[in-house]
Each structure stands twice: as structure tokens, then as C-alpha cells.
Scaffold this motif. Structure first.
Motif, short mmCIF file in Angstrom:
data_model
loop_
_atom_site.label_atom_id
_atom_site.label_comp_id
_atom_site.label_asym_id
_atom_site.label_seq_id
_atom_site.Cartn_x
_atom_site.Cartn_y
_atom_site.Cartn_z
N TRP A 33 0.99 -1.36 -0.11
CA TRP A 33 -0.03 -0.06 -0.06
C TRP A 33 0.88 1.27 -0.09
O TRP A 33 0.68 2.09 -0.84
N ARG A 37 0.70 3.74 -3.20
CA ARG A 37 0.02 4.91 -2.98
C ARG A 37 0.91 5.90 -2.84
O ARG A 37 0.59 7.37 -2.84
N THR A 38 2.23 5.61 -2.55
CA THR A 38 3.00 6.82 -2.16
C THR A 38 4.40 6.96 -2.69
O THR A 38 5.09 8.06 -2.77
N CYS A 113 6.02 22.96 3.84
CA CYS A 113 6.86 22.03 2.76
C CYS A 113 7.44 22.94 1.74
O CYS A 113 8.34 22.72 1.08
N LEU A 157 4.23 8.58 6.10
CA LEU A 157 4.27 9.45 5.08
C LEU A 157 5.40 10.36 5.23
O LEU A 157 6.10 10.67 4.25
N MET A 216 -4.45 15.40 8.81
CA MET A 216 -4.43 15.74 7.08
C MET A 216 -5.53 15.11 6.66
O MET A 216 -5.88 14.01 6.78
N GLY A 218 -5.96 13.96 3.43
CA GLY A 218 -5.03 13.73 2.37
C GLY A 218 -5.32 13.85 0.90
O GLY A 218 -4.89 14.58 0.14
N ASN A 219 -6.65 13.27 0.78
CA ASN A 219 -7.28 13.60 -0.56
C ASN A 219 -7.38 14.98 -0.97
O ASN A 219 -6.94 15.24 -2.20
N VAL A 221 -5.84 17.52 0.20
CA VAL A 221 -4.29 18.13 0.18
C VAL A 221 -3.58 17.76 -1.41
O VAL A 221 -3.03 18.73 -1.90
N PHE A 222 -3.85 16.43 -1.65
CA PHE A 222 -3.47 15.98 -3.02
C PHE A 222 -3.92 16.87 -4.10
O PHE A 222 -3.09 17.37 -4.85
N HIS A 253 9.05 19.15 -4.56
CA HIS A 253 8.97 18.65 -3.43
C HIS A 253 8.47 17.19 -3.48
O HIS A 253 7.88 16.83 -4.41
N ARG A 258 2.96 10.10 -6.81
CA ARG A 258 1.69 10.52 -7.72
C ARG A 258 1.35 11.80 -7.88
O ARG A 258 1.05 12.16 -9.06
N PHE A 313 4.56 22.35 -2.49
CA PHE A 313 3.36 22.88 -2.08
C PHE A 313 3.46 22.11 -0.46
O PHE A 313 3.69 21.23 -0.24
O1 UT7 Z 1 3.80 17.52 1.97
C1 UT7 Z 1 2.72 18.51 1.55
C2 UT7 Z 1 1.68 17.96 1.95
N1 UT7 Z 1 1.14 16.58 1.97
C3 UT7 Z 1 0.68 16.06 0.80
O2 UT7 Z 1 0.77 16.52 -0.40
C4 UT7 Z 1 0.12 14.52 0.91
C5 UT7 Z 1 -1.22 14.40 0.00
N2 UT7 Z 1 -2.02 13.38 0.08
C6 UT7 Z 1 -1.48 12.14 -0.23
O3 UT7 Z 1 -0.30 12.07 -0.64
C7 UT7 Z 1 -2.39 11.06 -0.39
O4 UT7 Z 1 -3.70 11.59 -0.04
C8 UT7 Z 1 -2.32 9.95 0.94
C9 UT7 Z 1 -1.01 9.24 0.73
C10 UT7 Z 1 -2.33 10.70 2.26
C11 UT7 Z 1 -3.45 8.89 0.78
O5 UT7 Z 1 -3.62 8.18 -0.43
P1 UT7 Z 1 -5.16 8.14 -1.06
O6 UT7 Z 1 -4.78 7.61 -2.14
O7 UT7 Z 1 -5.57 9.54 -0.84
O8 UT7 Z 1 -5.80 7.14 0.11
P2 UT7 Z 1 -7.14 7.51 0.68
O9 UT7 Z 1 -6.70 8.50 2.02
O10 UT7 Z 1 -8.24 8.00 0.00
O11 UT7 Z 1 -7.43 6.10 1.32
C12 UT7 Z 1 -7.64 4.99 0.60
C13 UT7 Z 1 -7.90 3.84 1.68
C14 UT7 Z 1 -8.72 4.18 2.51
O12 UT7 Z 1 -9.35 2.98 3.04
P3 UT7 Z 1 -10.96 2.61 2.61
O13 UT7 Z 1 -11.72 3.90 3.34
O14 UT7 Z 1 -10.78 2.83 1.18
O15 UT7 Z 1 -11.36 1.31 3.04
C15 UT7 Z 1 -7.72 4.44 3.72
O16 UT7 Z 1 -8.28 3.85 5.11
O17 UT7 Z 1 -6.66 3.61 2.10
C16 UT7 Z 1 -6.72 3.40 3.49
N3 UT7 Z 1 -5.25 4.00 3.95
C17 UT7 Z 1 -4.28 2.81 4.25
N4 UT7 Z 1 -4.48 1.53 3.93
C18 UT7 Z 1 -3.09 0.97 4.57
C19 UT7 Z 1 -5.02 4.91 4.37
N5 UT7 Z 1 -3.71 4.87 4.79
C20 UT7 Z 1 -3.27 3.47 4.60
C21 UT7 Z 1 -2.11 3.03 4.94
N6 UT7 Z 1 -2.07 1.57 4.94
N7 UT7 Z 1 -1.07 3.47 5.27
#
Ligand code: UT7
Length: 326
Positions: A33, A37-38, A113, A157, A216, A218-219, A221-222, A253, A258, A313
Motif C-alpha cells: 500500500w 500509493r506514495t 513544505c 508519510l 491531514m 490527504g485527498n 491536500v493531494f 517537493h 503520484r 506545496f
Molecule cells: O507535504 C505536503 C502535503 N502533503 C501532501 O501533499 C500529501 C497529499 N496526500 C497524499 O499523498 C495521499 O492523499 C495519501 C497518501 C495521504 C493517501 O492516499 P489516498 O490514495 O488519497 O488514500 P485515501 O486517503 O483515499 O485512502 C484510501 C484507503 C482508505 O481505506 P478505505 O476507506 O478505502 O477502506 C484508507 O483507510 O486507504 C486506506 N489507508 C491505508 N491503508 C493501508 C490510508 N492509509 C493507509 C495505510 N495503509 N498507511
């Protein structure tokens, strides 16, 4: 107005490495994951007795040595950080103590950041106006002290580390060409450490509720990150009369692989010209760009004369980009 160029770079990453497999034993997550995802594979974690300024001092010593300088040659120290040693003195003043220098300018910048890009703009101001000739800019974080190690959506993260760039007056055509900065404080709550300041002072309750850690959405902010890193990159290119084709190396950054992929697609920069360190270092907020610049230097990917584009960002929200002839 005097121009500013890079004299040297340095970096320090704490010894301890925490892998995705280690995290599998701490929270309900998986290497698969986190990787898909990261883009993160592992991150460095500071030792209990290390503070942010300790990391900066080590990175600064490397940059000073590589630049053939002594601490006394530095007119100003600027530390970009959201994880300072103490609320005050500033981390930059602790760095003075660590380097055993006094009398020069020292202060911190908080632009999350985007902090290193903001600090670079301030360094340019000091040099352009003749206030300083040589400025040490650090980006440094110990995020591991401010994440909730039970929250899998954030604790995987971030990483710890420090990067340093020493800037000096330029007497040739190398150096900073253009810089663009922006911020939007109206939606800042999407990425916040709620407690510890005047709005929510430390109390037993704030500690119990883990309000001193990163919160955060996350979605959301992304989406903003992709849009603003693209906009900042294009703005700085357009304003300085360059195009994406002119760029030799893009140093974005590193918050999510993704976000980087979506940004380069929209800006028109090929993957081969993009510097990536997120796999090894994770997101080290203000430290990411100087760490990645230093990595590009020591791996031979960044050479004198190259045109470097960088954009970021982060929390605030803040964003920015610069274009530099290395
Ligand atoms: O540094 C500057 C600011 N920060 C950023 O720019 C970060 C921006 N955001 C991101 O990089 C992404 O949104 C994240 C990496 C934080 C999250 O990725 P995502 O693809 O947006 O995942 P999500 O939050 O939509 O979660 C998808 C699923 C959820 O489960 P359900 O609800 O679909 O069942 C989460 O609970 O993934 C689950 N999930 C995890 N699963 C396993 C969230 N974190 C984890 C994890 N391990 N660590």
C-alpha cells in the motif's frame, strides 16, 4: 541589485532507518500500500537525543567543507522548519550555538513544505540589498516527534533530516533567475498540527487526544498540491521566458510520487529529468528540496550550468517555485 548563486550543499540524515516492513508491525498497513500509493520505501528517524538544530549543524558542516568556508564566513543563517528545537530561541540561533558563531543574522521561517523556497527568496533579498554576502539556508525537520504513530494515514508519510544550501553573491551568469511564491490561509485546516500554540495551548487533554500531531485530509491536500505545483512551475518558467524544454533537472517537493507524476505530466517535463528521493527519505517537509538538490549534486545529476526548476506545496497552504542556473 546583486544576484545570488549556490556556493555549496550539504545534508544529514539520521542513522536509524524505518522501512515499510517495520511499519507493518506498528500499524495496520502494508509495504505494498505505502509503495504504490506514495512511492515511499523507507525513511530516516532521528535518535532520541537529536534535535532539529543538531541535524542542521551536521548538514551545515558538510556544506561549509564542500564550499571551502568556515562558520565565520556566514553572514546569515535561515532555517525553514515546522519542527523547531524550541518555540524560542529559533532553531537558527541553536544552529549558531552548535557552530559556535555569534553576531550574524539568524532566524527561522515557517512555510511548511514550501519553507525552503520561501527561505531562498528571503536569502535573495538579503544578498540583493547588500545586507548579507553569504547566506546559509537550511530545511530541517524531525517529523517523527509530531506524527501520531497509531494513525496509519499519516505516520507512514514522513521522515527526518536536514539539507543545507549556502548562497553567495554571484559574479557570473549562474544563480537564481526567478522565484514565485503564494499562499492560501483560508483552507489551512486541511493540514494542521492543532495544538501547542496560542489557539490550543498544551494541556493534558491535548496530549491525550494527540492534538500535537499532524492532522491531514490527504485527498483534499493531494488535489491542491497537484494544481499549485503545476501552476507555480509554469508561472516561474513563463515569467522568466523559459519553457519546460529548457529545464535540465526538475527538483520537486517529495510528498507523494503520484503528485510528482501528475505535476511533470502537466508541466511537460520528462521523467528522466525529474529528481526523486521519496523512496529513500519520504516526505521531510522543508528539508525535502535541499536534501534532493544535494543528492542530485553528489550523484552527478546536477552540474554547473544546468537549469534547475524546483517547486513545492505544503501546509498553510503555501506553494512556490524557483528557476536557477546552477
Ligand atoms: O507535504 C505536503 C502535503 N502533503 C501532501 O501533499 C500529501 C497529499 N496526500 C497524499 O499523498 C495521499 O492523499 C495519501 C497518501 C495521504 C493517501 O492516499 P489516498 O490514495 O488519497 O488514500 P485515501 O486517503 O483515499 O485512502 C484510501 C484507503 C482508505 O481505506 P478505505 O476507506 O478505502 O477502506 C484508507 O483507510 O486507504 C486506506 N489507508 C491505508 N491503508 C493501508 C490510508 N492509509 C493507509 C495505510 N495503509 N498507511
Amino acid at each position: 541589485m546583486k544576484r545570488m548563486r549556490v556556493r555549496s550543499t550539504g545534508a544529514y540524515l539520521p542513522e536509524k532507518v524505518l522501512t515499510n516492513f517495520d511499519l507493518e508491525k506498528m500499524v495496520d498497513t502494508s509495504d505494498e500500500w505505502i509503495r504504490t500509493r506514495t512511492g515511499i520505501v523507507e525513511r530516516h528517524i532521528a535518535a532520541d537525543d537529536e534535535a532539529t538544530s543538531d541535524l542542521v549543524v551536521k548538514a551545515a558542516r558538510e556544506a561549509l567543507e564542500r564550499g571551502n568556508l568556515t562558520p565565520e564566513d556566514i553572514d546569515a543563517i535561515i532555517v525553514a522548519t515546522v519542527t523547531p528545537d524550541t518555540a524560542y530561541p529559533s532553531t537558527a540561533c541553536w544552529v549558531q550555538k552548535g557552530l559556535n558563531v555569534k553576531g550574524n543574522i539568524a532566524f527561522d521561517i515557517n512555510a511548511a513544505c514550501s519553507g525552503f523556497i520561501y527561505a531562498t527568496a528571503v536569502a535573495q533579498g538579503l544578498i540583493a540589498t547588500g545586507v548579507a554576502k553569504t547566506v546559509l539556508v537550511a530545511g530541517a525537520e524531525i517529523m517523527s516527534r509530531f506524527v501520531n504513530w497509531e494513525d496509519r494515514s499519516t505516520c507512514v508519510l514522513f521522515g527526518d533530516g536536514a539539507g543545507v544550501v549556502i548562497y553567495e553573491e554571484s559574479d557570473d551568469d549562474s544563480g537564481l533567475i526567478d522565484i514565485y511564491l503564494g499562499a492560501d490561509g483560508t483552507i489551512g485546516e486541511l493540514l494542521i498540527q492543532p495544538a501547542g500554540g496560542t489557539r490550543m495551548p498544551p494541556s493534558h487533554e491535548t496530549v491525550e487526544k494527540k492534538l500535537h500531531t499532524v492532522h491531514m485530509q490527504g485527498n483534499e491536500v493531494f488535489k491542491h498540491a497537484v494544481r499549485m505545483m503545476q501552476e507555480a512551475s509554469l508561472k516561474v518558467l513563463e515569467h522568466s521566458g523559459y519553457t519546460a524544454d529548457d529545464v535540465d533537472l526538475f527538483v520537486p517537493h517529495q510528498a507523494n510520487i503520484r503528485i510528482i507524476e501528475a505535476t511533470i505530466k502537466r508541466v511537460g517535463i520528462p521523467w528522466e529529468k525529474t529528481m526523486v528521493t521519496i523512496d529513500k527519505f519520504a516526505n521531510v517537509p522543508a528539508a525535502t528540496i535541499p536534501l534532493t538538490l544535494h543528492e542530485a549534486v553528489i550523484t552527478g545529476k546536477l552540474k554547473k550550468g544546468d537549469l534547475v526548476l524546483s517547486s513545492a506545496f505544503g501546509g498553510g497552504f503555501t506553494w512556490g517555485a524557483f528557476l536557477m542556473r546552477w
